[in-house]
Motif scaffolding. Structure first.
Motif, mmCIF file in Angstrom:
data_model
loop_
_atom_site.group_PDB
_atom_site.id
_atom_site.type_symbol
_atom_site.label_atom_id
_atom_site.label_comp_id
_atom_site.label_asym_id
_atom_site.label_seq_id
_atom_site.Cartn_x
_atom_site.Cartn_y
_atom_site.Cartn_z
ATOM 1 N N UNK A 17 -41.558 22.197 137.585
ATOM 2 C CA UNK A 17 -41.597 21.191 136.511
ATOM 3 C C UNK A 17 -40.957 19.887 136.982
ATOM 4 N N UNK A 18 -39.802 19.983 137.659
ATOM 5 C CA UNK A 18 -39.131 18.780 138.151
ATOM 6 C C UNK A 18 -39.980 18.061 139.201
ATOM 7 N N UNK A 19 -40.667 18.821 140.056
ATOM 8 C CA UNK A 19 -41.512 18.203 141.084
ATOM 9 C C UNK A 19 -42.649 17.411 140.449
ATOM 10 N N UNK A 20 -43.280 17.986 139.430
ATOM 11 C CA UNK A 20 -44.361 17.268 138.737
ATOM 12 C C UNK A 20 -43.800 16.043 138.030
ATOM 13 N N UNK A 21 -42.648 16.200 137.352
ATOM 14 C CA UNK A 21 -42.035 15.065 136.667
ATOM 15 C C UNK A 21 -41.689 13.947 137.643
ATOM 16 N N UNK A 24 -44.825 12.036 138.769
ATOM 17 C CA UNK A 24 -45.331 11.146 137.716
ATOM 18 C C UNK A 24 -44.377 9.968 137.502
ATOM 19 N N UNK A 25 -43.077 10.229 137.474
ATOM 20 C CA UNK A 25 -42.094 9.166 137.231
ATOM 21 C C UNK A 25 -42.122 8.126 138.341
ATOM 22 N N UNK A 26 -42.249 8.569 139.579
ATOM 23 C CA UNK A 26 -42.300 7.614 140.696
ATOM 24 C C UNK A 26 -43.578 6.790 140.627
ATOM 25 N N UNK A 27 -44.687 7.400 140.270
ATOM 26 C CA UNK A 27 -45.942 6.654 140.183
ATOM 27 C C UNK A 27 -45.933 5.653 139.026
ATOM 28 N N UNK A 59 -35.043 2.594 132.844
ATOM 29 C CA UNK A 59 -34.844 3.952 132.322
ATOM 30 C C UNK A 59 -35.485 4.970 133.257
ATOM 31 N N UNK A 60 -36.722 4.702 133.677
ATOM 32 C CA UNK A 60 -37.407 5.611 134.596
ATOM 33 C C UNK A 60 -36.649 5.753 135.908
ATOM 34 N N UNK A 61 -36.104 4.660 136.404
ATOM 35 C CA UNK A 61 -35.347 4.691 137.652
ATOM 36 C C UNK A 61 -34.101 5.554 137.516
ATOM 37 N N UNK A 67 -32.862 13.336 137.865
ATOM 38 C CA UNK A 67 -33.726 14.511 138.069
ATOM 39 C C UNK A 67 -33.838 14.845 139.555
ATOM 40 N N UNK A 68 -33.809 13.843 140.420
ATOM 41 C CA UNK A 68 -33.868 14.096 141.863
ATOM 42 C C UNK A 68 -32.663 14.906 142.332
ATOM 43 N N UNK A 69 -31.479 14.538 141.843
ATOM 44 C CA UNK A 69 -30.266 15.264 142.214
ATOM 45 C C UNK A 69 -30.332 16.699 141.692
#
Length: 84
Positions: A17-21, A24-27, A59-61, A67-69
């Motif tokens: 789930x985190x990988x998909x998020x 999407x968040x980076x894109x 906010x996304x950043x 989430x990356x951590x």
């Protein structure tokens, strides 16, 4: 084939789930140069307005960093669980 424990299945699902998020968040974020990512997610500025688009990028950043951590920690924990 080794049997997976319930905790390994939970961590595996969380990682997926985190990988998909994260993807999407980076894109959705605008890059510093606004070339490629601006093309992919350029609708944020036109849909929300310029100032709202900048706020959403902040906010996304922040959320992406958090989430990356958590993602890295979850991967390390799953690795340790599978080695024991």
């Amino acid at each position: 084939m080794a049997n997976m424990t319930t905790i390994e299945i939970i961590f595996g699902t969380v990682i997926l789930v985190f990988a998909v998020f994260l993807t999407v968040a980076v894109l959705l974020q605008h890059g510093k140069t606004h070339h490629l990512s601006g093309t992919i997610a350029g609708g944020a500025e036109t849909f929300f307005g310029k100032e709202k688009g900048k706020t959403i990028d902040k906010i996304l950043s922040t959320v992406t960093s958090i989430v990356s951590v958590i993602f890295v920690i979850a991967v390390v924990v799953l690795y340790v669980l599978q080695k024991t």
